[in-house]
Design an enzyme around this catalytic site. Sequence first.
Site, PDB file in Angstrom:
ATOM      1  N   ASN A  89       1.459   7.103   0.291  1.00 41.61           N
ATOM      2  CA  ASN A  89       0.712   6.728   1.483  1.00 41.61           C
ATOM      3  C   ASN A  89       1.647   6.914   2.673  1.00 41.61           C
ATOM      4  O   ASN A  89       2.304   5.992   3.141  1.00 41.61           O
ATOM      5  CB  ASN A  89       0.228   5.282   1.373  1.00 41.61           C
ATOM      6  CG  ASN A  89      -0.735   4.883   2.470  1.00 41.61           C
ATOM      7  OD1 ASN A  89      -0.987   5.638   3.405  1.00 41.61           O
ATOM      8  ND2 ASN A  89      -1.273   3.686   2.366  1.00 41.61           N
ATOM      9  N   PRO A 131       0.785  -1.243   0.000  1.00 40.16           N
ATOM     10  CA  PRO A 131       0.000   0.000   0.000  1.00 40.16           C
ATOM     11  C   PRO A 131       0.815   1.290   0.000  1.00 40.16           C
ATOM     12  O   PRO A 131       0.241   2.368   0.092  1.00 40.16           O
ATOM     13  CB  PRO A 131      -0.777  -0.126   1.313  1.00 40.16           C
ATOM     14  CG  PRO A 131       0.187  -0.820   2.228  1.00 40.16           C
ATOM     15  CD  PRO A 131       0.968  -1.782   1.351  1.00 40.16           C
ATOM     16  N   SER A 132       2.149   1.241  -0.109  1.00 40.16           N
ATOM     17  CA  SER A 132       2.944   2.448   0.123  1.00 40.16           C
ATOM     18  C   SER A 132       2.740   3.547  -0.913  1.00 40.16           C
ATOM     19  O   SER A 132       3.029   4.708  -0.648  1.00 40.16           O
ATOM     20  CB  SER A 132       4.437   2.112   0.221  1.00 40.16           C
ATOM     21  OG  SER A 132       4.968   1.801  -1.042  1.00 40.16           O
ATOM     22  N   MET A 133       2.243   3.199  -2.114  1.00 38.72           N
ATOM     23  CA  MET A 133       2.027   4.226  -3.136  1.00 38.72           C
ATOM     24  C   MET A 133       0.553   4.486  -3.408  1.00 38.72           C
ATOM     25  O   MET A 133       0.189   5.099  -4.415  1.00 38.72           O
ATOM     26  CB  MET A 133       2.748   3.846  -4.430  1.00 38.72           C
ATOM     27  CG  MET A 133       4.240   4.129  -4.397  1.00 38.72           C
ATOM     28  SD  MET A 133       4.666   5.872  -4.132  1.00 38.72           S
ATOM     29  CE  MET A 133       4.144   6.596  -5.688  1.00 38.72           C
TER      30      MET A 133
END
Length: 198
Positions: free
Chosen positions: A166, A43-45
């Site tokens: 994120n 989910p980091s981007m």
Amino acid sequence: MGGRRKRDKGLIVLGLLAALLVAGGIYAYVELVAGDEIPTYGPSMKPTFDGRADVEVDEGAYEDAAPERGDIVTAQAPEGVAFEACAERPTQSSPCAEAVVGYSRVYVLKRVIAVEGDSVAFDRGGHLILDGETQEEPYILPCPGDCALPDPIEVGAGEVFLAGDNREVSSDSRSWGPVPITSIDGRVELPAGVGSRR
């Protein structure tokens, strides 16, 4: 005699399977890391990239030009990425000023948010404070908690500061420091209508 032949055939089959697995691993590495497409995980981007997606990478983008703020890039992370090690952090409330020397085997997909000479800090919502001014970043998911790193650091010569969109969950330069431009593999080509570059 017949049992020995069966055992020899079995060993040959196992050897062939092992060779196929090794070849498959090399192919996957070349296709996913050294090729034109790489996958994104996690989910980091978000919200720019949701979960797993294949992205096109322009590996020649920085042959004659430097990365710009807002570019989304693929890069080989520094040695300390796995445990978020920082070679130098001026204070606990500061972004990491210098990454651990050397490269890990981890490749990351992040956004360039600052370049050489920029002063970097973050407010509680995870918004970038660039050269003392809070930036409008319509592409990020703000931190619902506290992502503040109010004490600024300066990005060094030949380096860029990377961050995920994120901000609450991204492991990035805030934890493990700016990265040298030479660690960047290429610029991600965004499909029309997906995530603003700036």
